[in-house]
Design a protein around this motif. Sequence first.
Motif, mmCIF file in Angstrom:
data_model
loop_
_atom_site.group_PDB
_atom_site.id
_atom_site.type_symbol
_atom_site.label_atom_id
_atom_site.label_comp_id
_atom_site.label_asym_id
_atom_site.label_seq_id
_atom_site.Cartn_x
_atom_site.Cartn_y
_atom_site.Cartn_z
ATOM 1 N N THR A 180 -6.229 -1.121 7.625
ATOM 2 C CA THR A 180 -6.683 -2.359 8.261
ATOM 3 C C THR A 180 -6.172 -3.577 7.502
ATOM 4 O OG1 THR A 180 -8.658 -1.296 9.170
ATOM 5 C CG2 THR A 180 -8.727 -3.684 8.905
ATOM 6 N N TYR A 181 -6.316 -3.552 6.185
ATOM 7 C CA TYR A 181 -5.803 -4.663 5.384
ATOM 8 C C TYR A 181 -4.278 -4.760 5.494
ATOM 9 C CZ TYR A 181 -10.055 -6.141 2.909
ATOM 10 O OH TYR A 181 -11.279 -6.671 2.591
ATOM 11 N N LEU A 182 -3.597 -3.626 5.575
ATOM 12 C CA LEU A 182 -2.141 -3.656 5.737
ATOM 13 C C LEU A 182 -1.761 -4.340 7.046
ATOM 14 C CD1 LEU A 182 0.772 -2.905 5.054
ATOM 15 C CD2 LEU A 182 0.330 -0.596 5.939
ATOM 16 N N LEU A 183 -2.473 -4.014 8.121
ATOM 17 C CA LEU A 183 -2.198 -4.656 9.402
ATOM 18 C C LEU A 183 -2.460 -6.153 9.324
ATOM 19 C CD1 LEU A 183 -1.493 -4.622 12.383
ATOM 20 C CD2 LEU A 183 -3.864 -3.953 12.877
ATOM 21 N N ALA A 184 -3.567 -6.540 8.701
ATOM 22 C CA ALA A 184 -3.869 -7.967 8.551
ATOM 23 C C ALA A 184 -2.768 -8.669 7.769
ATOM 24 C CB ALA A 184 -5.219 -8.155 7.864
ATOM 25 N N PRO A 195 2.682 -16.413 3.688
ATOM 26 C CA PRO A 195 3.005 -15.415 2.656
ATOM 27 C C PRO A 195 1.989 -15.329 1.534
ATOM 28 C CG PRO A 195 4.504 -17.307 2.545
ATOM 29 C CD PRO A 195 3.731 -17.443 3.814
ATOM 30 N N SER A 196 1.407 -16.455 1.123
ATOM 31 C CA SER A 196 0.427 -16.413 0.036
ATOM 32 C C SER A 196 -0.820 -15.656 0.469
ATOM 33 C CB SER A 196 0.051 -17.827 -0.408
ATOM 34 O OG SER A 196 1.179 -18.497 -0.934
ATOM 35 N N LEU A 197 -1.269 -15.926 1.682
ATOM 36 C CA LEU A 197 -2.427 -15.216 2.215
ATOM 37 C C LEU A 197 -2.113 -13.739 2.388
ATOM 38 C CD1 LEU A 197 -5.306 -15.454 3.324
ATOM 39 C CD2 LEU A 197 -4.315 -15.970 5.572
ATOM 40 N N ALA A 198 -0.901 -13.435 2.853
ATOM 41 C CA ALA A 198 -0.499 -12.039 3.028
ATOM 42 C C ALA A 198 -0.505 -11.295 1.700
ATOM 43 C CB ALA A 198 0.890 -11.976 3.670
ATOM 44 N N HIS A 199 -0.067 -11.961 0.628
ATOM 45 C CA HIS A 199 -0.059 -11.319 -0.687
ATOM 46 C C HIS A 199 -1.464 -10.884 -1.095
ATOM 47 C CE1 HIS A 199 0.924 -10.547 -4.915
ATOM 48 N NE2 HIS A 199 -0.173 -11.233 -5.196
ATOM 49 N N GLU A 200 -2.433 -11.774 -0.943
ATOM 50 C CA GLU A 200 -3.803 -11.444 -1.319
ATOM 51 C C GLU A 200 -4.358 -10.323 -0.459
ATOM 52 O OE1 GLU A 200 -5.278 -12.597 -3.988
ATOM 53 O OE2 GLU A 200 -3.489 -13.784 -4.400
ATOM 54 N N THR A 201 -4.052 -10.360 0.833
ATOM 55 C CA THR A 201 -4.541 -9.318 1.739
ATOM 56 C C THR A 201 -3.915 -7.971 1.411
ATOM 57 O OG1 THR A 201 -4.894 -10.952 3.487
ATOM 58 C CG2 THR A 201 -4.739 -8.657 4.156
ATOM 59 N N LEU A 202 -2.617 -7.967 1.151
ATOM 60 C CA LEU A 202 -1.944 -6.709 0.814
ATOM 61 C C LEU A 202 -2.433 -6.162 -0.526
ATOM 62 C CD1 LEU A 202 1.664 -7.579 2.031
ATOM 63 C CD2 LEU A 202 0.064 -5.960 3.073
ATOM 64 N N GLN A 204 -5.516 -6.385 -1.516
ATOM 65 C CA GLN A 204 -6.761 -5.697 -1.140
ATOM 66 C C GLN A 204 -6.454 -4.358 -0.474
ATOM 67 O OE1 GLN A 204 -8.377 -9.244 1.011
ATOM 68 N NE2 GLN A 204 -10.234 -8.822 -0.160
ATOM 69 N N ALA A 205 -5.384 -4.322 0.319
ATOM 70 C CA ALA A 205 -4.972 -3.052 0.929
ATOM 71 C C ALA A 205 -4.615 -2.030 -0.147
ATOM 72 C CB ALA A 205 -3.776 -3.291 1.850
ATOM 73 N N LEU A 206 -3.906 -2.480 -1.172
ATOM 74 C CA LEU A 206 -3.510 -1.576 -2.249
ATOM 75 C C LEU A 206 -4.728 -1.050 -3.005
ATOM 76 C CD1 LEU A 206 -1.117 -0.313 -3.745
ATOM 77 C CD2 LEU A 206 -1.085 -2.320 -5.224
ATOM 78 N N GLN A 207 -5.713 -1.907 -3.224
ATOM 79 C CA GLN A 207 -6.929 -1.479 -3.907
ATOM 80 C C GLN A 207 -7.674 -0.428 -3.088
ATOM 81 O OE1 GLN A 207 -8.591 -5.343 -4.254
ATOM 82 N NE2 GLN A 207 -7.422 -5.884 -6.078
ATOM 83 N N ALA A 208 -7.733 -0.627 -1.785
ATOM 84 C CA ALA A 208 -8.392 0.361 -0.922
ATOM 85 C C ALA A 208 -7.612 1.667 -0.901
ATOM 86 C CB ALA A 208 -8.535 -0.197 0.489
ATOM 87 N N ALA A 209 -6.279 1.589 -0.887
ATOM 88 C CA ALA A 209 -5.464 2.805 -0.944
ATOM 89 C C ALA A 209 -5.693 3.548 -2.251
ATOM 90 C CB ALA A 209 -3.987 2.460 -0.776
ATOM 91 N N GLY A 210 -5.898 2.793 -3.339
ATOM 92 C CA GLY A 210 -6.221 3.419 -4.619
ATOM 93 C C GLY A 210 -7.555 4.148 -4.563
ATOM 94 N N GLU A 211 -8.543 3.566 -3.871
ATOM 95 C CA GLU A 211 -9.822 4.247 -3.709
ATOM 96 C C GLU A 211 -9.658 5.550 -2.925
ATOM 97 O OE1 GLU A 211 -12.926 3.604 -4.916
ATOM 98 O OE2 GLU A 211 -11.874 2.157 -6.153
ATOM 99 N N ALA A 212 -8.729 5.539 -1.964
ATOM 100 C CA ALA A 212 -8.464 6.742 -1.179
ATOM 101 C C ALA A 212 -7.524 7.698 -1.907
ATOM 102 C CB ALA A 212 -7.861 6.365 0.165
ATOM 103 N N SER A 219 2.558 3.198 -1.324
ATOM 104 C CA SER A 219 3.984 2.889 -1.319
ATOM 105 C C SER A 219 4.326 1.934 -0.181
ATOM 106 C CB SER A 219 4.797 4.180 -1.173
ATOM 107 O OG SER A 219 6.175 3.905 -1.035
ATOM 108 N N ALA A 220 3.773 2.194 1.003
ATOM 109 C CA ALA A 220 4.044 1.331 2.157
ATOM 110 C C ALA A 220 3.535 -0.082 1.917
ATOM 111 C CB ALA A 220 3.395 1.920 3.410
ATOM 112 N N ILE A 221 2.375 -0.190 1.307
ATOM 113 C CA ILE A 221 1.785 -1.509 1.045
ATOM 114 C C ILE A 221 2.641 -2.286 0.050
ATOM 115 C CG2 ILE A 221 -0.215 -2.686 0.048
ATOM 116 C CD1 ILE A 221 -1.871 -0.232 1.174
ATOM 117 N N ILE A 222 3.038 -1.624 -1.035
ATOM 118 C CA ILE A 222 3.846 -2.310 -2.053
ATOM 119 C C ILE A 222 5.201 -2.723 -1.480
ATOM 120 C CG2 ILE A 222 4.928 -2.088 -4.316
ATOM 121 C CD1 ILE A 222 2.717 -0.047 -5.003
ATOM 122 N N ALA A 223 5.787 -1.867 -0.630
ATOM 123 C CA ALA A 223 7.064 -2.230 -0.005
ATOM 124 C C ALA A 223 6.899 -3.472 0.874
ATOM 125 C CB ALA A 223 7.593 -1.061 0.819
ATOM 126 N N HIS A 224 5.782 -3.567 1.581
ATOM 127 C CA HIS A 224 5.528 -4.784 2.352
ATOM 128 C C HIS A 224 5.390 -5.995 1.421
ATOM 129 C CE1 HIS A 224 4.718 -2.282 5.927
ATOM 130 N NE2 HIS A 224 4.892 -3.399 6.600
#
Length: 424
Positions: A180-184, A195-202, A204-212, A219-224
């Motif tokens: 969800t955060y990746l899509l946002a 881009p600045s807002l996208a960085h913060e959102t991504l 958060q996506a990476l942190q959630a992926a770490g929880e999972a 990898s997909a999140i960092i590439a984005h």
Amino acid sequence: MPRPTGNVRLKAARVATGFNSQQDLADALSEHAKRLGIRGLSIGVRQVRRWESDNPPWPQPDCQRVLVHLLGQSMEALGFTPPWGTDGSKPDPVQRTPVAPGAVPHRLPVAAARPASAFQPTTVGSDFHTVTRSHRRLYWSVEPSGLHPAVEAHARLGCALLPETAEPTRSVLAAALAETYLLAGRIEFFDLREPSLAHETLLQALQAAGEADDSLLGSAIIAHMAFIPGWAGDREAARERMTAARTYARRTPTSAEFLAWLDAVEAECETRCGHTRTALHLIGHAEDILRDGNEHSSPEWMDWFSPARLAAFKGNTQLLAGHLPQARASLLAALEALAPGEEKQRTVVYGDMAAVEAASGNPEEACSYAAQALDQLALTWYATGMDRVREVRRALAPHEHERCVRSLDDRLYDWSTTVSALNR
């Protein structure tokens, strides 16, 4: 006596562990990461300073592991608040446990356990993911400024639910939250141009992926995230993020399509930074990967790449490299291969075809492709596609008195397009 400010919990833990300065802690964390088998993690004094500020950011998963293991306390006990909140209970310090070199310590729960009655049912993970999947599909047709608030609200719900779940539901929910955060973040970067807002959102996506503990999603999140410095011309930062993305991808079985996409992302970053020869080499490697294939399937959430998309990447790079006949051939192949539902990408390819014709001295053909891009943008808005059309119009400045260019201006600056563009 003045009251202490900043993250006093982390500062107290630092001093109590024998690190008198922030630089001492930064050096110790970087060295400790190597002993834990976490390669490539370097923590600087600026990062420690941010962690000891009044509003410390939630560290990335690898940083969390090193902090907890070195200082012997949980993240909450060190003064950090996870983005999905806590249950308000006071966390207990976590005892250090020996970890063999090269091993990864167990992940710690984000919040202390709640009473059994407060836990969500086991279906909450799949239910949450169902909505995530629907948002992913809606992205390709729904107005991004309308979809984005819904995706954000869904992410907030996921953050609220995460502390109320236990494994294995927790991992399912965390992975869906990361999607969800990746899509946002994708909407913010590609559609809303934030881009600045996208960085913060991504992040958060990476942190959630770490929880999972989902390395491929990470990898997909960092590439984005590499797109952000790449499009800004910061080659070093983009390449560093791509190195991290490839490292995460190596930790899990990965499809040929995903590996080719990583090449395509890096190629676009190299192109934006003016290194088209390197970009074309990467695209050639991606084509080889797709041709050879492998036995692994792509994840369901990877709906943004295909051989047609790679051809579009290639055509854009050839265009910027000045290889106009080759660019025309690649882009025409991409247009022919794009499937229904890929209308956003189609606007970009039309824009690039228009740019090829403009650079070739064919203003009428350029205006024709630009008009097709505008036709599609009227149905499916895409900021990246509109950027391509504007670039073409600038390239057509020497022909601005010709009838075809004036007709394009009438389309480009009609009431609805002008208001829509300025509103965004």
